[in-house]
Structures are given as C-alpha cells and as structure tokens.
Design an enzyme around this catalytic site. Structure first.
Site, PDB file in Angstrom:
ATOM      1  N   GLY A   1      25.222-107.497  36.164  1.00  0.00           N
ATOM      2  CA  GLY A   1      24.087-106.617  35.746  1.00  0.00           C
ATOM      3  C   GLY A   1      22.957-107.172  36.014  1.00  0.00           C
ATOM      4  O   GLY A   1      22.634-108.512  35.825  1.00  0.00           O
TER       5      GLY A   1
ATOM      6  N   ARG B   1      29.677-105.699  40.470  1.00  0.00           N
ATOM      7  CA  ARG B   1      30.935-106.242  39.899  1.00  0.00           C
ATOM      8  C   ARG B   1      31.913-105.979  40.357  1.00  0.00           C
ATOM      9  O   ARG B   1      32.513-104.946  40.597  1.00  0.00           O
ATOM     10  CB  ARG B   1      30.948-105.552  38.411  1.00  0.00           C
ATOM     11  CG  ARG B   1      29.876-105.636  37.430  1.00  0.00           C
ATOM     12  CD  ARG B   1      29.956-105.084  36.052  1.00  0.00           C
ATOM     13  NE  ARG B   1      28.862-104.749  35.258  1.00  0.00           N
ATOM     14  CZ  ARG B   1      28.149-105.619  34.672  1.00  0.00           C
ATOM     15  NH1 ARG B   1      28.287-106.786  34.619  1.00  0.00           N
ATOM     16  NH2 ARG B   1      26.909-105.090  34.009  1.00  0.00           N
ATOM     17  N   SER B   2      32.263-107.193  41.280  1.00  0.00           N
ATOM     18  CA  SER B   2      33.437-106.842  42.359  1.00  0.00           C
ATOM     19  C   SER B   2      34.986-107.141  41.446  1.00  0.00           C
ATOM     20  O   SER B   2      35.328-108.027  41.169  1.00  0.00           O
ATOM     21  CB  SER B   2      33.593-107.877  43.451  1.00  0.00           C
ATOM     22  OG  SER B   2      34.633-108.061  44.303  1.00  0.00           O
TER      23      SER B   2
ATOM     24  N   ASP C   1      28.068-114.347  32.254  1.00  0.00           N
ATOM     25  CA  ASP C   1      29.224-114.733  31.936  1.00  0.00           C
ATOM     26  C   ASP C   1      30.414-114.482  33.105  1.00  0.00           C
ATOM     27  O   ASP C   1      31.364-115.276  33.392  1.00  0.00           O
ATOM     28  CB  ASP C   1      29.584-114.834  30.518  1.00  0.00           C
ATOM     29  CG  ASP C   1      29.862-113.174  30.247  1.00  0.00           C
ATOM     30  OD1 ASP C   1      29.428-111.999  31.006  1.00  0.00           O
ATOM     31  OD2 ASP C   1      30.486-112.960  29.150  1.00  0.00           O
ATOM     32  N   GLY C   2      30.634-112.943  33.474  1.00  0.00           N
ATOM     33  CA  GLY C   2      31.510-112.625  34.339  1.00  0.00           C
ATOM     34  C   GLY C   2      31.278-113.473  35.556  1.00  0.00           C
ATOM     35  O   GLY C   2      32.402-114.017  36.154  1.00  0.00           O
TER      36      GLY C   2
ATOM     37  N   THR D   1      20.665-112.716  33.062  1.00  0.00           N
ATOM     38  CA  THR D   1      21.157-111.522  32.430  1.00  0.00           C
ATOM     39  C   THR D   1      20.375-111.337  30.988  1.00  0.00           C
ATOM     40  O   THR D   1      19.665-112.141  30.580  1.00  0.00           O
ATOM     41  CB  THR D   1      22.753-111.816  31.677  1.00  0.00           C
ATOM     42  OG1 THR D   1      22.807-110.660  30.694  1.00  0.00           O
ATOM     43  CG2 THR D   1      22.824-113.204  31.169  1.00  0.00           C
TER      44      THR D   1
ATOM     45  N   ASP E   1      21.081-110.404  28.624  1.00  0.00           N
ATOM     46  CA  ASP E   1      21.622-110.198  27.097  1.00  0.00           C
ATOM     47  C   ASP E   1      21.383-111.706  26.321  1.00  0.00           C
ATOM     48  O   ASP E   1      21.593-111.924  25.235  1.00  0.00           O
ATOM     49  CB  ASP E   1      23.277-110.221  27.417  1.00  0.00           C
ATOM     50  CG  ASP E   1      23.831-108.920  27.980  1.00  0.00           C
ATOM     51  OD1 ASP E   1      22.891-108.021  27.996  1.00  0.00           O
ATOM     52  OD2 ASP E   1      24.757-108.868  28.115  1.00  0.00           O
TER      53      ASP E   1
ATOM     54  N   ASP F   1      23.150-114.200  26.290  1.00  0.00           N
ATOM     55  CA  ASP F   1      24.317-114.561  25.461  1.00  0.00           C
ATOM     56  C   ASP F   1      25.213-115.727  26.109  1.00  0.00           C
ATOM     57  O   ASP F   1      26.562-115.840  26.073  1.00  0.00           O
ATOM     58  CB  ASP F   1      25.312-113.386  25.307  1.00  0.00           C
ATOM     59  CG  ASP F   1      25.762-112.934  26.646  1.00  0.00           C
ATOM     60  OD1 ASP F   1      24.805-113.238  27.770  1.00  0.00           O
ATOM     61  OD2 ASP F   1      26.543-112.025  26.892  1.00  0.00           O
TER      62      ASP F   1
ATOM     63  N   ARG G   1      10.793 -89.010  10.418  1.00  0.00           N
ATOM     64  CA  ARG G   1      12.238 -89.092  10.846  1.00  0.00           C
ATOM     65  C   ARG G   1      12.838 -90.562  10.719  1.00  0.00           C
ATOM     66  O   ARG G   1      12.006 -91.513  10.721  1.00  0.00           O
ATOM     67  CB  ARG G   1      12.113 -88.565  12.256  1.00  0.00           C
ATOM     68  CG  ARG G   1      12.252 -87.083  12.458  1.00  0.00           C
ATOM     69  CD  ARG G   1      12.300 -86.601  14.044  1.00  0.00           C
ATOM     70  NE  ARG G   1      12.485 -85.144  13.847  1.00  0.00           N
ATOM     71  CZ  ARG G   1      12.055 -84.503  14.983  1.00  0.00           C
ATOM     72  NH1 ARG G   1      11.473 -84.943  16.038  1.00  0.00           N
ATOM     73  NH2 ARG G   1      12.311 -83.155  14.852  1.00  0.00           N
TER      74      ARG G   1
ATOM     75  N   ARG H   1      25.699-105.859  25.331  1.00  0.00           N
ATOM     76  CA  ARG H   1      27.269-105.882  25.300  1.00  0.00           C
ATOM     77  C   ARG H   1      27.834-106.496  23.945  1.00  0.00           C
ATOM     78  O   ARG H   1      27.675-105.604  23.005  1.00  0.00           O
ATOM     79  CB  ARG H   1      27.709-106.808  26.293  1.00  0.00           C
ATOM     80  CG  ARG H   1      29.267-106.295  26.805  1.00  0.00           C
ATOM     81  CD  ARG H   1      29.803-106.867  27.908  1.00  0.00           C
ATOM     82  NE  ARG H   1      29.049-107.322  28.888  1.00  0.00           N
ATOM     83  CZ  ARG H   1      28.942-107.139  30.125  1.00  0.00           C
ATOM     84  NH1 ARG H   1      29.643-106.440  30.814  1.00  0.00           N
ATOM     85  NH2 ARG H   1      27.948-107.674  31.139  1.00  0.00           N
TER      86      ARG H   1
ATOM     87  N   LYS I   1       8.295 -94.565   1.638  1.00  0.00           N
ATOM     88  CA  LYS I   1       8.478 -94.602   3.130  1.00  0.00           C
ATOM     89  C   LYS I   1       9.004 -93.391   3.621  1.00  0.00           C
ATOM     90  O   LYS I   1      10.139 -92.967   3.008  1.00  0.00           O
ATOM     91  CB  LYS I   1       9.207 -95.786   3.158  1.00  0.00           C
ATOM     92  CG  LYS I   1       9.230 -96.495   4.576  1.00  0.00           C
ATOM     93  CD  LYS I   1      10.101 -97.755   4.784  1.00  0.00           C
ATOM     94  CE  LYS I   1       9.479 -98.817   5.446  1.00  0.00           C
ATOM     95  NZ  LYS I   1       8.913 -98.638   6.724  1.00  0.00           N
TER      96      LYS I   1
ATOM     97  N   GLN J   1      15.995-101.240  30.070  1.00  0.00           N
ATOM     98  CA  GLN J   1      15.878-102.520  29.529  1.00  0.00           C
ATOM     99  C   GLN J   1      15.980-103.503  30.672  1.00  0.00           C
ATOM    100  O   GLN J   1      15.718-104.476  30.519  1.00  0.00           O
ATOM    101  CB  GLN J   1      16.730-103.060  28.508  1.00  0.00           C
ATOM    102  CG  GLN J   1      16.693-101.928  27.179  1.00  0.00           C
ATOM    103  CD  GLN J   1      17.741-102.166  26.498  1.00  0.00           C
ATOM    104  OE1 GLN J   1      17.901-102.952  25.302  1.00  0.00           O
ATOM    105  NE2 GLN J   1      18.544-101.117  26.336  1.00  0.00           N
TER     106      GLN J   1
HETATM  107  O1  F6P Z   1      25.322-107.638  30.830  1.00  0.00           O
HETATM  108  C1  F6P Z   1      24.343-106.708  30.987  1.00  0.00           C
HETATM  109  C2  F6P Z   1      24.454-105.372  30.406  1.00  0.00           C
HETATM  110  O2  F6P Z   1      23.141-104.531  30.706  1.00  0.00           O
HETATM  111  C3  F6P Z   1      24.938-105.327  29.102  1.00  0.00           C
HETATM  112  O3  F6P Z   1      23.766-105.615  28.122  1.00  0.00           O
HETATM  113  C4  F6P Z   1      25.632-103.994  29.130  1.00  0.00           C
HETATM  114  O4  F6P Z   1      26.435-103.973  28.213  1.00  0.00           O
HETATM  115  C5  F6P Z   1      26.159-103.819  30.489  1.00  0.00           C
HETATM  116  O5  F6P Z   1      25.526-104.829  31.272  1.00  0.00           O
HETATM  117  C6  F6P Z   1      26.188-102.528  31.240  1.00  0.00           C
HETATM  118  O6  F6P Z   1      26.611-102.777  32.349  1.00  0.00           O
HETATM  119  P1  F6P Z   1      26.680-101.627  33.658  1.00  0.00           P
HETATM  120  O7  F6P Z   1      25.336-101.636  34.353  1.00  0.00           O
HETATM  121  O8  F6P Z   1      27.885-101.834  34.411  1.00  0.00           O
HETATM  122  O9  F6P Z   1      26.450 -99.991  32.931  1.00  0.00           O
END
Ligand code: F6P
Length: 323
Positions: free
Chosen positions: A11, A72-73, A103-104, A126, A128, A130, A163, A172, A214, A255
């Site tokens: 990503g 993503r290959s 990570d991938g 990334t 994330d 993470d 609302r 992820r 609220k 995002q």
């Molecule tokens: O790892 C980055 C990320 O944006 C994650 O937050 C999300 O789950 C995933 O990639 C979405 O992947 P794709 O772009 O393949 O829909």
C-alpha cells in the site's frame, strides 16, 4: 557497492516520494548509480527498471503517492517469480536494494535476500505504523491528520442532526491510526484490535453521554476490530437503541493520499539517507527505523514477527477524556 535499485511496494503512503528522492540523492552524493524499479516486486520480475539521476526526483518531495508506483505481487511468492526477479537484477548489475514498504514487503525482502545473497535494506513506508523497529512509519502522520480533518467535518454535521457517526479507519489489524485520530478528534469511543471493547461498554459510554445531554457522538472503529467493521458495530448499537439516528462513514483510501506532512517528509529523508549509508557500510536484511529519535537497524525477521504495542498511556487518555 556500485549500483543500487530502489522500489516501493504494498500500500502506498504519503512521503514515499520524499523517501525515493532521499535514496537517489544520497546515491548521487556517494557516486553510486541508481535505478528505480516500477511497481515493486512485480516490476522486478517484469524487468521494469529505469535509471535515476538527481533531476529524476526534482520537485516530488511534496507529492503523495509514489512516482515508482506500487503493487502487491502474487508472482513474487513463488520461487520461479523470485528467480526471474533475480535474473533481472543481475542483468542490470544491481548490487544492493532499498525496499520501501510494509510488513509484506519485508517478508518478501527477507526470503529474497536469504535466497540470493543480494543485500537489502528496508524502509518502513505504510500508513499503518504497525512495524516493530521504528516509532513511526512514513505516511502515518499524514494519514492521521487527514483522518482528523475529515472527522472534524463529520462532527459538524453529527452535531447539527443529533446523530451518532461510526467512522471506520484503516490499519489492517493494527489500531494505531484509530487510536491517535480518535484522541485527536475527541471521539467518544475508539475501538482497536489490540484491546477488547465490548458492545456493553459502548452502550454504557453512549448512555453516559445521553445522561449529560450529549446529542451526538463519534465512534471510531479500526477496520480490524474484533467486534467487526463500522457497519457491524453500528448495527449492534442500532439493535440495542433503535431510536438513534446513526450513520456509517468508511474513510478508506483517502487516508493514503495527499501531500505528506512536514514530519513525514523529514522522516522519509532521514530513513532514505540511512538506508543507502547502511548498504554502503555492508548492512543487509535489516529495516532502518527511528527509535527514540535515533536511527536504528532491526533484522527483517524481528520487524515482521514482533508485535509493536499500542502505547498504554494513549488508552488511558481515551478513557479519562471522554467523560
Ligand atoms: O497497509 C496499508 C493499508 O492501507 C491498510 O491499512 C489497509 O487494510 C490495506 O492497505 C488496504 O489495501 P488495498 O489498497 O489493497 O485495498
């Protein structure tokens, strides 16, 4: 080390371009030749290499996305795919790789560098955040700012219409984005996969809010939360309180885009330079990161196998400030 190739994979994240620029310019500084590989591992398999020079990365520091494109290959998972990729690296006489991704990307880099012996340094790119071995990943800061800006707008309309908004953010199976954009936007509930938030707790928090007049609330749900995504959580709340006016918003790929924040540009520049200097100094099979303000190198296997913990102090802040 004479020729380095750089690529982005998985990503995309804001700041990847700033990072590519740092890698290319550091290579120029050290008189190393540089190639960019288009579309990550897939481009490596297909032989999609382009020579990079200083001017190739002019005027890109401010742009989101990645000029090298990303993918993503699936093919790279197979030994045959990796053999093709290696043959292309040999053909272009590449003797070091810089892999920008998550990570991938590092799982792939780890197998590949062990199989072929090619030196690889990874850079955490990334949204994330993470990855173990760095306090921040490139793109995370921009992503949480994008999310906070969107949630501020949602709060206006939530308030006007009394609302409850269920906002799903990316990550992820990690709750870093949810946690920080939740605190930054003053969300009433933040649901992350790292901790259990029961539906009963959600009901109680909402009731507490109603007891003090609220009329609107924001519930942030990390996409990997154990109670399900934002729609699922919204349905459970609606079932319990049929009178509420609920709306679901999935922030999604917004995002991942946009101009990188100053923080992400600086981080990307530090890590890009660090990665090339790491390769020059004979390092391999490691991710460069920043821990407590200092440049560090962590083994790929450790980065992907160890879980980065959510800061417990942030969890406490959420509980105390929502009342
Ligand atoms: O790892 C980055 C990320 O944006 C994650 O937050 C999300 O789950 C995933 O990639 C979405 O992947 P794709 O772009 O393949 O829909």
């Amino acid at each position: 080390m004479k020729r380095i190739a750089v690529f982005t994979s998985g990503g995309d994240s804001p700041g990847m371009n700033a990072c590519i620029r740092a890698v290319v310019r550091t290579c120029v500084y050290y008189n190393l030749e540089n190639f960019g590989i288009i579309r990550g591992y897939q481009g490596m398999i297909e032989g999609n290499f382009i020579p990079m020079k200083s001017s190739s990365v002019s005027n890109i520091i401010q742009y989101g996305g990645t000029i090298l494109k990303s993918a993503r290959s699936k093919e790279f998972f197979s030994p045959e795919g990796r053999k093709k990729a290696y043959r292309n690296l040999q053909h272009h006489e590449i003797d070091g790789l810089v892999a920008i991704g998550g990570d991938g990307t590092f799982r792939g880099a780890s197998i590949f560098s062990k199989e072929t012996g090619i030196p690889v340094i990874g850079i955490p790119g990334t949204i994330d955040n993470d990855l173990y071995g760095t306090d921040f990943t490139i793109g995370y800061d921009t992503a949480i700012n994008t999310a906070v800006e969107a949630i501020d707008k949602i709060r206006n309309t939530a308030d006007s219409h009394d609302r409850i908004f269920f906002v799903e953010v990316m990550g992820r199976d990690a709750g870093f984005i949810a946690m920080e954009c939740g605190i930054g936007s003053g969300a009433e509930v933040i649901m992350v996969p790292e901790t259990i938030t029961t539906m009963q707790e959600v009901f109680d928090i909402l009731k507490q809010g109603w007891n003090r007049q609220k009329t609107s609330s924001i519930i942030i749900v990390a996409e990997g939360d154990e109670e399900g995504n934002a729609s699922m959580v919204a349905s459970k709340v609606k079932e319990k309180f049929p009178h509420i006016d609920a709306r679901v918003l999935v922030l999604g790929h917004i995002q991942r885009g946009g101009s990188p924040s100053a923080y992400d540009r600086v981080l990307a520049s530090r890590l890009g330079l660090g990665a090339v200097e790491g390769l020059i100094n004979g390092m391999t099979h490691k991710m460069v990161g920043i821990v407590n303000g200092k440049l560090t190198f962590t083994e790929f296997d450790e980065c992907v196998s160890r879980k980065k913990e959510i800061n417990q102090e942030l969890l406490r802040i959420t509980e105390i400030l929502r009342v």
